[in-house]
Each structure stands twice: as C-alpha cells, then as structure tokens.
Design a protein around this motif. Structure first.
Motif, PDB file in Angstrom:
ATOM      1  N   ASP A   1       0.885  -1.160   0.000  1.00 35.06           N
ATOM      2  CA  ASP A   1       0.000   0.000   0.000  1.00 35.06           C
ATOM      3  C   ASP A   1       0.929   1.218   0.000  1.00 35.06           C
ATOM      4  O   ASP A   1       2.123   1.100   0.265  1.00 35.06           O
TER       5      ASP A   1
ATOM      6  N   SER B   1     -10.371   5.246   6.415  1.00 39.50           N
ATOM      7  CA  SER B   1     -10.285   5.521   4.971  1.00 39.50           C
ATOM      8  C   SER B   1     -10.717   6.960   4.740  1.00 39.50           C
ATOM      9  O   SER B   1     -11.436   7.542   5.560  1.00 39.50           O
TER      10      SER B   1
ATOM     11  N   THR C   1     -12.766   7.930   2.435  1.00 34.61           N
ATOM     12  CA  THR C   1     -14.216   7.874   2.218  1.00 34.61           C
ATOM     13  C   THR C   1     -14.947   7.856   3.550  1.00 34.61           C
ATOM     14  O   THR C   1     -15.954   8.547   3.728  1.00 34.61           O
ATOM     15  N   HIS C   2     -14.425   7.084   4.484  1.00 39.20           N
ATOM     16  CA  HIS C   2     -15.022   7.023   5.814  1.00 39.20           C
ATOM     17  C   HIS C   2     -14.981   8.400   6.491  1.00 39.20           C
ATOM     18  O   HIS C   2     -15.990   8.849   7.051  1.00 39.20           O
TER      19      HIS C   2
ATOM     20  N   HIS D   1      -4.932   3.894  -3.943  1.00 41.11           N
ATOM     21  CA  HIS D   1      -6.054   4.701  -4.421  1.00 41.11           C
ATOM     22  C   HIS D   1      -5.593   6.077  -4.876  1.00 41.11           C
ATOM     23  O   HIS D   1      -6.363   6.844  -5.418  1.00 41.11           O
TER      24      HIS D   1
ATOM     25  N   ARG E   1     -12.063   0.121  -6.054  1.00 34.50           N
ATOM     26  CA  ARG E   1     -11.348   0.469  -4.826  1.00 34.50           C
ATOM     27  C   ARG E   1     -11.273  -0.732  -3.884  1.00 34.50           C
ATOM     28  O   ARG E   1     -12.125  -1.618  -3.918  1.00 34.50           O
TER      29      ARG E   1
ATOM     30  N   ARG F   1      -3.817  -0.445   6.997  1.00 35.92           N
ATOM     31  CA  ARG F   1      -5.224  -0.524   7.389  1.00 35.92           C
ATOM     32  C   ARG F   1      -5.770  -1.903   7.041  1.00 35.92           C
ATOM     33  O   ARG F   1      -5.294  -2.559   6.106  1.00 35.92           O
TER      34      ARG F   1
ATOM     35  N   LEU G   1      -8.348  -2.527   5.513  1.00 37.75           N
ATOM     36  CA  LEU G   1      -8.789  -2.406   4.127  1.00 37.75           C
ATOM     37  C   LEU G   1      -7.712  -2.866   3.143  1.00 37.75           C
ATOM     38  O   LEU G   1      -8.016  -3.414   2.082  1.00 37.75           O
ATOM     39  N   ASP G   2      -6.450  -2.684   3.493  1.00 38.57           N
ATOM     40  CA  ASP G   2      -5.333  -3.035   2.617  1.00 38.57           C
ATOM     41  C   ASP G   2      -5.058  -4.531   2.559  1.00 38.57           C
ATOM     42  O   ASP G   2      -4.448  -5.003   1.595  1.00 38.57           O
TER      43      ASP G   2
END
Length: 185
Positions: A6, A41, A43-44, A92, A123, A146, A148-149
């Motif tokens: 990432d 994130s 977005t969060h 991203h 994403r 994260r 997410l990664d």
C-alpha cells in the motif's frame, strides 16, 4: 520475496499532512481527530464528518498541493525495498500524485509496477487489482497500514502484514527496522 505495498501510511507517512488539510477545511475538528478517521479511509472520514461537496473539493485541492517534504518515507522501508525480489504498489492515489513523491525520494525504480486509481480497478477491498498483481508477479506478502489493505490479500490467500495496526494479520510491525526478523515464512 515478492511484496505488494500500500502507499499512504505504509511506505510514506502521509496521514499527518492529510489530517492537517482536513482539519483546515472543517475548521472545528482537530488534526488528531481527522487523523483517526482518515486511518479508516478517506471515504469514511468524509462521510463521518458529513463533508459537503464544496469541502470535499477544497480538501482535494489542498492535498494535491502537499509537497513531498511533508510526506517522508518511513524509516528503514527503503532497506526492505532494496532486499525484496519484487515490489509492486496498489494505491487509491492518482498516478501523478504517487509518482511525485516516489520520484522525489528516488523510490520509483524499486517498483516493477505501480497500480493507481488511474488504472480503473475498483477500490479496496475489492480484490481485482490485487488479483491482477498476484497473477502477474506471484505476490508472497501484502503490506498495508489498514485492514482495508489486507482484506483482498487474505481473499487471495496471500500472507499479510499490517504496519502500525493490530487488526488480524499474519504479521505486525510498528517499525520496519526488524522486518526480516518478524516476517518469516
């Protein structure tokens, strides 16, 4: 070892600069609070603070003008990049922004491929970009800061490493100093 990296918060310490700009746009929210939400994130954080379109546009304008000096690489990460057989990035971040910092620190040549938002993959946590990179380079380990990664890496059966995060992963690091002592296959 073939490593999928990432970018933000993993290779480069970018979140303090992002949090500063978000706090500036929001006015009444501290940099520390913005940092905490951004680490989930972007977005969060935008949703959490219910940012308006105007605020989002201003935030994006401000972060696009951050100088590379404000986004240094983490200590000892370059040592790992030098020793790996293959490094790739999935971020991203847009291509121009990623290369601006990579080029500034002389890191670009450490990577065989850099997949950015401009490549059109969904994403994270969608695994499409990871799957593409895994099939092309036979990735051994995915490193992120994260959860997410690493979700897509787990879905594809890769080993996972979280940097400065204690969520479930195969390996955890608070510093890259002893990477090869912690990450053992």
């Amino acid at each position: 070892m073939n490593i999928l990296w990432d970018y933000d918060g993993t290779l480069f310490d970018t979140y303090p600069a992002y949090a500063k700009r978000m706090s500036q746009v929001l006015g009444s929210v501290s940099e520390v609070d913005c940092y905490i939400q951004l680490k989930v994130s972007a977005t969060h954080a935008i949703s959490f603070y219910q940012m308006t379109e105007s605020q989002i546009n201003e935030y994006n304008r401000l972060i696009s003008n951050i100088s590379p000096e404000e986004m240094p690489p983490f200590d000892h990460v370059e040592d790992i990049l030098k020793q790996a057989d293959c490094n790739v990035i999935m971020t991203h971040k847009d291509q121009e922004g990623a290369h601006k910092v990579l080029d500034y620190y002389g890191f670009t040549n450490y990577f065989r491929e850099i997949v950015t938002a401009d490549h059109g993959f969904p994403r994270k946590p969608d695994p499409a970009a990871y799957e593409y990179l895994h099939h092309k380079y036979r990735i051994d380990l995915a490193v992120g800061d994260r959860e997410l990664d690493i979700i897509p890496a787990k879905q594809l059966g890769m080993y996972t490493c979280l940097f400065q995060n204690d969520k479930p992963a195969d390996f955890h690091l608070n510093s890259y100093r002893n990477f090869y002592e912690v990450v053992i296959f």
